[in-house]
Enzyme design. Structure first.
Site: not given
Lengths: 556, 718
Positions: B336, B373, B406, B408, B422
């Site tokens: 992965d 964030d 939605q 993004r 952003k």
């Protein structure tokens, strides 16, 4: 002087074989892969009711080999038992049933151990019986080898080819054409070819002599080409009508080695990697050269009282062509399963006489009998791959085929068969009082270590389907006829059964693609390992008996 | 325009190498002794044909030693007389040979036993609160329905239990409701608690681990006695050890070699009786034992157990030895991307401003919008800004606009009415053009160029834009987010390539991004936008071509691929479905470990091959010791073969037997530790190992037997 003669002769052989390695090998690969059948062949398939396009599973293939061989034994037996009523009987009586049986087995197993004397057989038996078996027993060996090669080449296949097709093509497309060319050369070289029978002539001194004739050259060529070895005359290739000149002697060695040394190419071609063929060839070549060199060293040194007095070990040698030709012939004939001789191995120096024995005990893989040599060497390679594979940390694989428990079981059993037959046969000969009596009083004229060597040689020759003998032994006793008959039979057909089972098991597998982690099986290192495995296996098994036989005699 | 190319240095990956421990200690040997003695029982030897032959030989010799005095003293052998003590001493050394082999196996087992004992403690029965009738629809938390207290041993498949903080989880299962921190140190040895929650890839819990906080509802997925811990115990103790295909194949080879040598020994006397005189039975037994491959026969099972143990030391549990061997054969590794090849998260590596924008303005805006964030990407932007000397701490008390699927994009609405966003390029342009007015085409073109540039290099472009209170719209620039390839991996992949292993990166990224990362990491192939189905299909395709595939996985949707792969390593943090499907479980949940597992698998095979080669190569010297010794009485000429100059026939035979026994002891550490494995191509490995174990195997016994003979000749009569 002798060394230079030897080197020049071997170099000539190597050059000739080297030049033909690719064309002959490629041709044989084509023979066994093409889909087209010749008209003659189609006729034969129709008569025997075989669909040439249908391949067989290994079980069916094996059954076909066995059926064919049983029928061959019976026919040959009948021919010998009725020869006096058949044409060209030359006044010979029917052959005694024991000897006839031994001879039948001997020729069907490609051994050509001769319990009879060649002169006792009628031309019909020689021609319709022995010569036919010389062809088809050789073709059977090639067929089995090709079936094993197909095991490596095929992927996820339930079949390994069709025995009848392989047999017919091997005979008609390989052995027959090569024989015709070879026979012409032999006749040109002075080998006799006629149907004269025995001719009485008056010699210059006034005495009379019976000169045997016969279709010798045609018999001789397949005797060598098919690594059969059964001589037309009892004296085999030391008879001047069979082997008239020095260069014919060398040419016969060439004929013996041609197919066995070219089959690695066929193998490489069929598995799609010619380097693999070269590796097998290199292993065979190394053993061949080492063995002939050792034999030459022992003989040229000429240890022993008689040779020291005579100045050279000339007893029993081909006096016409010199020591070197005897040595090459002896090495060639025992390293293949030929067994024809131009000198008497029994008369070699003790250590020199050990070499033909060792050659056979190696399993006749350098280069071995037609077909038998290739499959013998491939089995050794499988064992070598197994150990080497573990050493590099991968499940061992050879040509993309995993060597798992089943493959190891078959390869190990193959390795077991011959030692069991040889050691078992020799031990029984001395362990059971009645048999020991027979051996000591009837068969042996020599005593001690040399006597033992003769018995070891006989069983090694039988179990490996060689056919040559340490001549001092009288092998026509009931025990030896029976025991060596069994050794020939088991040595040939148990091995073939195991090889075909292995072929089936390999063919069923998928091919694993090679990566950098895969053990390369075409490099010198692997060739060395294969040679080492072959030598080590033989040495470990036979060192004790060789110590008691030739070593005890030679290291006095 | 300026591009800042500072890359925050990620911390080095946690080393998974086990703590070095001594291969062999006296305490281990003492502990193993009783077990070794118990194994002298012939029934225990029967499984190992080579050692069984030694056992029979030892018993026979002992019997001979006892009856010999009554039959007129020790016979002479092969024409030479032997001392009276000869048979006794040989018998003793043959028993020691068997004992040494047993000891090797017992020590190997003992090492696992300690681990098993620790595990067993977690298995003590606990009280489980079984929910009598569970209604997932109406009462998912099982708060209303009554729970009955039962012993954990009585739990059945499918039972629902409630586990609260401080309690032990009574059995293996999946969480069906709730979230909890769990202490799994009993299993993994890792003291930091892990979070387990319902629905998702971290829902599996293991019996015997302790819930530290909160309350969970668990559906039991294993029967008592067949839990994960039970299997682990069986594995580390070697009880569940089944022979692997390679081991079986090797055993066949060893068995057939043994048969040949039995035939050699049995036929020797009849043959010798003709030209010479027969050897005594004691000498024949000694010859046989020296010839059969006792060294590898004695150590074979120890090697297997130790191989499993090495995996356990690395916190990997293999469900079968077959899987470990398969690991050595792997030709394709599916790795992965996230977490294995790259660090789990993308990091900001550069701010790319548009024409006419001050760099500081871009950085400030980016940092501000990322302050709240919580994602690692967001944090990495703040970090990078900090490195650039922009501290956004002081600013922010605006309204946070979180990322949604939605829109993004994410950002911040400032008190002064300006908005910073952003996000993906298309989302941001759509947002800026909300009112219907198009952005100047020059701006769009420049932006496109940057976005394209970053994407094609494998990065993720994050466009930063701002709308002021007055409706002024500006695109400031692009943040370059990048996957950071773990350090040292490129070299590791090169090693793997040299070993013949292809590495394939599996990622959900688009092919463009995937290709760039694949190139940087140096993998051989990649599978982009991978779905579980595609993964499965890829594995099947590889296998069709004959490759052996290894992969790691944790999610339930990985289960089919894990089951299909030849080596499927499930992460311990994963679901039970994944663990059930794979054939190994990594307790550390470290996907990089797959590479170590491959090495351990190879090492196991190499160790077997090395000792087999050594064992067979030893025979040459033993022949040179014993054969001349047997027949020198009759054929003095054979003394030429006595190259070691051994003192007498009796001392030669005894020395060979002693060497044969003690070489086992000397090789026990090697068998336990395994032959050193260096990643290189097969040809080199073969050359090296053949030189060490083949050539070494030929030479060592010549020296060893010669040295032992120097001592043996001091025994009176020898």
């Amino acid at each position: 002087m002798e060394w230079w003669m030897l080197i020049a002769s071997v170099a000539t052989l190597a050059l000739a074989l080297g030049l033909l390695y690719r064309p002959v090998g490629d041709y044989m690969a084509w023979v066994f892969t093409t889909r087209k059948n010749w008209k003659v062949e189609r006729g034969i398939y129709k008569v025997i009711g075989v669909d040439p396009s249908k391949e067989q599973s290994w079980q069916v293939y094996l059954r076909s080999v066995l059926y064919f061989s049983v029928v061959g034994v019976l026919l040959l037996f009948l021919l010998q038992r009725t020869q006096q009523w058949l044409p060209y009987s030359l006044g010979n009586e029917n052959i005694d049933s024991g000897v006839a049986f031994n001879t039948a087995i001997s020729f069907v197993t490609n051994t050509n151990w001769q319990a009879y004397s060649g002169e006792d057989l009628s031309y019909t038996v020689q021609f319709a019986g022995l010569a036919v078996q010389n062809f088809v027993s050789a073709a059977t060996g090639i067929a089995v080898a090709v079936a094993l090669v197909r095991g490596f080449a095929y992927r996820r296949s339930g079949t390994i080819g069709n025995f009848w097709v392989d047999l017919v093509r091997g005979t008609f497309r390989i052995l027959l054409p090569l024989s015709i060319v070879g026979a012409i050369v032999l006749i040109a070289g002075g080998v006799v070819q006629n149907f004269n029978g025995y001719v009485d002539v008056t010699t210059i001194t006034g005495g009379t002599q019976t000169i045997p004739g016969g279709p010798v050259a045609s018999q001789e060529v397949i005797k060598e080409l098919g690594t059969n070895g059964g001589g037309f005359y009892n004296a085999n290739a030391s008879h001047p009508f069979e082997n008239p000149t020095g260069w014919i002697s060398l040419f016969q060695c060439f004929l013996i080695l041609l197919i066995p040394f070219s089959l690695p190419r066929t193998f490489g071609k069929m598995v799609g990697d010619n380097r693999q063929g070269y590796a097998i060839l290199a292993a065979m070549g190394t053993l061949y050269l080492a063995s002939v060199a050792a034999l030459a060293a022992f003989e040229f040194a000429g240890d022993g009282t008689a040779p020291q007095l005579a100045g050279a070990a000339m007893e029993g040698k081909e006096a016409r062509f010199g020591l070197a030709q005897s040595v090459i012939y002896a090495g060639t004939t025992t390293l293949t399963s030929t067994g024809s001789v131009n000198s008497m191995h029994d008369s070699y120096t003790a250590l020199g006489g050990m070499m033909p024995m060792v050659n056979m005990l190696l399993g006749e893989i350098a280069p071995g009998g037609v077909g038998a040599g290739l499959y013998g060497m491939l089995i050794i390679a499988v064992i070598a791959v197994f150990v080497a594979g573990l050493l590099v940390g991968r499940t061992p694989e050879y040509l993309g085929k995993k060597i798992g428990p089943r493959e190891m079981k078959l390869a190990s059993l193959y390795i077991l068969v011959m030692p069991l037959l040889v050691l078992g046969g020799v031990a029984l000969s001395f362990a059971i009082p009645a048999l020991r009596d027979s051996i000591v009083n009837e068969s042996l004229t020599n005593t001690g270590s040399h006597g033992l060597s003769e018995v070891i040689y006989a069983f090694a020759s039988g179990a490996n389907n060689n056919g040559s003998a340490f001549a001092g032994l009288t092998a026509s006793t009931p025990w030896l006829t029976a025991a060596i008959g069994v050794a020939m039979l088991f040595g040939r057909f148990i091995s073939i059964a195991l090889v075909l089972a292995l072929a089936g098991s390999l063919a069923a597998q998928d091919k694993i693609p090679a990566t950098a982690g895969t053990l390369p099986t075409h490099r010198p290192l692997f060739v060395g390992l294969t040679v080492g495995t072959a030598v080590l296996v033989t040495a470990l098994v036979f060192f004790p008996v060789l110590t008691l036989g030739p070593l005890a005699e030679g290291l006095l | 325009m300026s591009t800042l190319t500072h890359t925050p240095v990620p911390e080095a990956p946690k080393s998974s190498a086990p703590a070095r421990r001594k291969t062999l200690t006296w305490a281990q040997i003492q502990a193993a002794l009783p077990g070794a003695l118990r194994k002298l029982d012939p029934r225990a030897q029967w499984r190992n044909p080579v050692m069984f032959i030694v056992w029979v030989g030892a018993a026979l010799t002992t019997l001979l030693a006892v009856v010999e005095p009554f039959l007129g003293g020790p016979a002479e052998s092969g024409g030479t007389s032997v001392p009276w003590s000869f048979t006794w001493i040989i018998a003793v050394w043959l028993w020691l040979t068997v004992l040494f082999a047993n000891l090797a196996e017992s020590i190997a087992e003992g090492r696992g036993k300690a681990q098993a004992d620790t595990l067993r403690k977690t298995r003590t029965s606990t009280t489980a609160h079984r929910v009598v009738s569970y209604h997932p629809g109406t009462d998912p938390a099982a708060e209303q329905t009554p729970a009955a207290d039962v012993s954990s041993a009585d739990l059945r498949l499918g039972d629902i239990v409630v586990v609260s903080a401080g309690e032990l989880i009574p059995g293996d299962g999946d969480i069906v409701w709730g979230i909890a921190s769990v202490d799994e140190s009993a299993i993994t040895g890792e003291s930091a608690p892990v979070v387990r929650e319902s629905g998702g890839d971290r829902s599996a819990v293991t019996g015997g681990t302790r819930v530290l906080s909160d309350r969970i509802v668990v559906r039991i997925t294993s029967k008592p006695g067949e839990t994960f811990v039970d299997r682990m115990i069986a594995l580390v103790e070697g009880a569940a050890r089944q022979r692997t295909p390679n081991e079986i194949a090797l055993n066949i080879l060893l068995a057939s070699l043994s048969i040949v040598f039995v035939v050699v020994a049995l036929t020797l006397n009849p043959i010798a009786s003709y030209p010479a005189s027969p050897a005594s039975i004691t000498v024949l037994v000694a010859l046989l034992v020296c010839l059969i491959p006792t060294t590898i026969g004695a150590l074979l099972s120890a090697i297997g157990i130790a191989g499993m143990d090495r995996l356990v030391q690395r916190n990997v549990l293999a469900m079968s030895g077959r899987a470990v061997e398969a690991a050595g054969d792997v030709t394709t590794l599916l790795l992965d991307k996230t977490g294995t090849i790259t660090y789990g998260n993308r990091r900001a590596t550069a701010f790319v401003r548009l024409d006419g924008v001050r760099e500081r303005e871009l950085i400030e805006a980016a940092a501000l919008s990322s302050l709240a964030d919580p994602t690692p990407e967001g944090k990495s932007i703040v970090d990078l800004a900090h490195v650039e000397g922009v501290d956004a701490e002081a600013a922010g008390n605006g309204e946070i606009v979180p990322f949604t699927a939605q829109t993004r994009m994410s950002g911040l609405d400032m008190p002064d009415g300006s908005q910073i966003r952003k996000g993906a390029g298309s989302a941001i342009t759509a947002w800026l053009e909300e009112d219907g007015t198009r952005l100047p085409s020059s701006v769009l073109a420049e932006l496109d160029e940057h976005v394209e540039h970053i994407s094609s290099s494998g990065g993720t472009p994050l466009v930063v834009a701002v709308k002021t209170g007055t409706g002024q719209r500006r695109v400031l620039g692009v943040v370059h987010l990048k996957d950071i390839v773990k350090e040292g991996l490129t070299a590791r992949f090169a090693e793997l390539r040299a070993m013949g292993i292809r590495t394939v990166m599996v990622t959900g990224d688009n092919p463009l991004t995937a290709a760039a990362i694949a190139k940087e990491a140096g993998v051989d192939d990649f599978l982009a936008e991978a779905t579980p189905e595609q993964k499965l299909a890829y594995i099947r395709k590889e296998q069709e071509g004959g490759s052996l595939v290894a992969m790691t996985g944790d999610g339930t949707n990985d289960a089919p691929a894990l089951a299909q792969a030849d080596v499927g390593v499930a992460m311990n943090t994963g679901t039970s479905a994944a663990k059930e499907a794979g054939n190994m479980v990594d307790l550390d949940s470290d996907p990089t470990k797959l590479i170590d597992i491959v090495a351990i698998g190879k090492q196991l095979l190499i160790t077997r091959g090395a000792l087999t080669t050594f064992s067979i190569a030893n025979d040459i010297a033993k022949y040179f010791a014993i054969i001349p010794a047997i027949f020198m009485g009759v054929f003095p000429g054979l003394s030429v073969l006595n190259v070691m100059g051994l003192h007498s026939p009796a001392s030669a035979v005894l020395s060979a037997v002693i060497f044969n026994a003690i070489v086992i002891v000397f090789l026990v550490p090697l068998a336990l530790r395994g032959v050193k494995y260096r990643p290189m191509n097969a040809s080199k490995i073969l050359g090296r190992n053949l030189a060490v174990y083949g050539l070494g195997g030929i030479i060592t016994p010549f020296i060893g037997i010669w040295l032992i003979d120097l001592l043996v000749r001091l025994i009176p009569g020898f």
